[in-house]
Design a protein around this motif. Structure first.
Motif, PDB file in Angstrom:
ATOM      1  N   ASP A 161      27.616  44.193  47.923  1.00  0.00           N
ATOM      2  CA  ASP A 161      27.434  44.835  49.179  1.00  0.00           C
ATOM      3  C   ASP A 161      27.766  43.799  50.364  1.00  0.00           C
ATOM      4  O   ASP A 161      28.110  44.215  51.380  1.00  0.00           O
ATOM      5  N   GLN A 196      24.829  43.280  42.505  1.00  0.00           N
ATOM      6  CA  GLN A 196      25.240  44.557  43.505  1.00  0.00           C
ATOM      7  C   GLN A 196      24.868  44.129  44.871  1.00  0.00           C
ATOM      8  O   GLN A 196      25.571  44.254  45.916  1.00  0.00           O
ATOM      9  N   SER A 197      23.935  43.226  45.161  1.00  0.00           N
ATOM     10  CA  SER A 197      23.628  42.759  46.574  1.00  0.00           C
ATOM     11  C   SER A 197      24.567  41.760  47.064  1.00  0.00           C
ATOM     12  O   SER A 197      25.026  41.809  48.198  1.00  0.00           O
TER      13      SER A 197
END
Length: 254
Positions: free
Chosen positions: A74, A70-71
């Motif tokens: 993002d 997810q990082s």
């Protein structure tokens, strides 16, 4: 986790984590995945393998693996597609603040630069352009407008104004290499520049050209470049996709 390309069988990435390190496990994994993207081991369009398999291989929990991925989502390096999975989008271009052209920086980073010339013409200099180039307002100056690509994706919209009679440029030349390289080839010695970096929302026209939504964040750069005699040889006004691009600065203590 495997890199699943369309033309190659899946190959496992050499990933590992150090549980004795104070660095969070998810961040260790995210850094390795980001490096794989930037080094081309995870090419744009690559589908990532199953999160459960990766968690089992590294002895991590599934939430830890999900947080790592997810990082990168993002950061804009990956995207989750329903029914498809997590897919690599691109590597973000990091450009040092040096007196170099975008073409040269992309080429040095292995980003396969390409250029589409939108306009090459002359127009009367506005007050801002005249002040930058050291000519009288209304003087006919050259305008070169280009769209710069990396890995077949639009990265930046470039507008450069040049003094009259500086050098002759053809669209074919501008699409084959960078502006600064053409200047050097014509005998111009680039010496220094004044530059400012900012940000704003994309106009509708810029959004269409850069494959972004209207109002998407853009990085902006204005630069006046001088030769070794102190003459201004170009005034550039460029916009970059913030989702694909960043400037790197090195700060020193005085």
């Amino acid at each position: 986790m495997t890199a699943q390309g369309a033309d190659q069988p899946p190959q496992p990435l050499p990933l590992s984590v150090d549980r004795t390190s104070p660095v969070p496990l998810y961040f260790q994994l995210a850094q390795q995945l980001e490096a794989a993207v930037e080094q081309g081991r995870l090419a744009p369009g690559t589908l990532l393998g199953n999160e459960i398999e990766l968690a089992a291989r590294l002895g991590l929990s599934r939430p830890t693996v999900r947080q790592a991925i997810q990082s990168l989502v993002d950061k804009g390096l990956m995207v989750r597609r329903r029914g498809v999975g997590t897919q690599v989008v691109h590597s973000q271009v990091r450009r040092p603040l040096e007196l170099s052209s975008l073409y040269e920086d992309l080429e040095a980073a292995g980003q396969r630069p390409a250029t589409k010339v939108l306009r090459t013409t002359t127009e009367p200099a506005t007050a801002e352009i005249a002040a930058a180039l050291g000519v009288a307002e209304g003087t006919e100056v050259h305008l070169v407008e280009r769209l710069r690509y990396a890995h077949d994706e639009p990265m930046a919209l470039l507008r450069n104004h040049l003094p009259p009679d500086l050098l002759a440029l053809t669209a074919q030349e501008l699409e084959s290499t960078g502006l600064y390289r053409l200047m050097r080839a014509s005998g111009i010695t680039l010496h220094s520049a004044r530059q400012s970096v900012g940000a704003r929302a994309a106009t509708a026209g810029e959004a269409r050209a850069l494959d972004e939504e209207p109002g998407a964040p853009l990085l902006t750069m204005e630069r006046t470049t001088y030769d070794d005699t102190g003459r201004a040889v170009e005034f550039g006004s460029h916009v970059y996709r913030a989702s694909r691009y960043k400037f790197d600065l090195q700060l020193l203590v005085r």
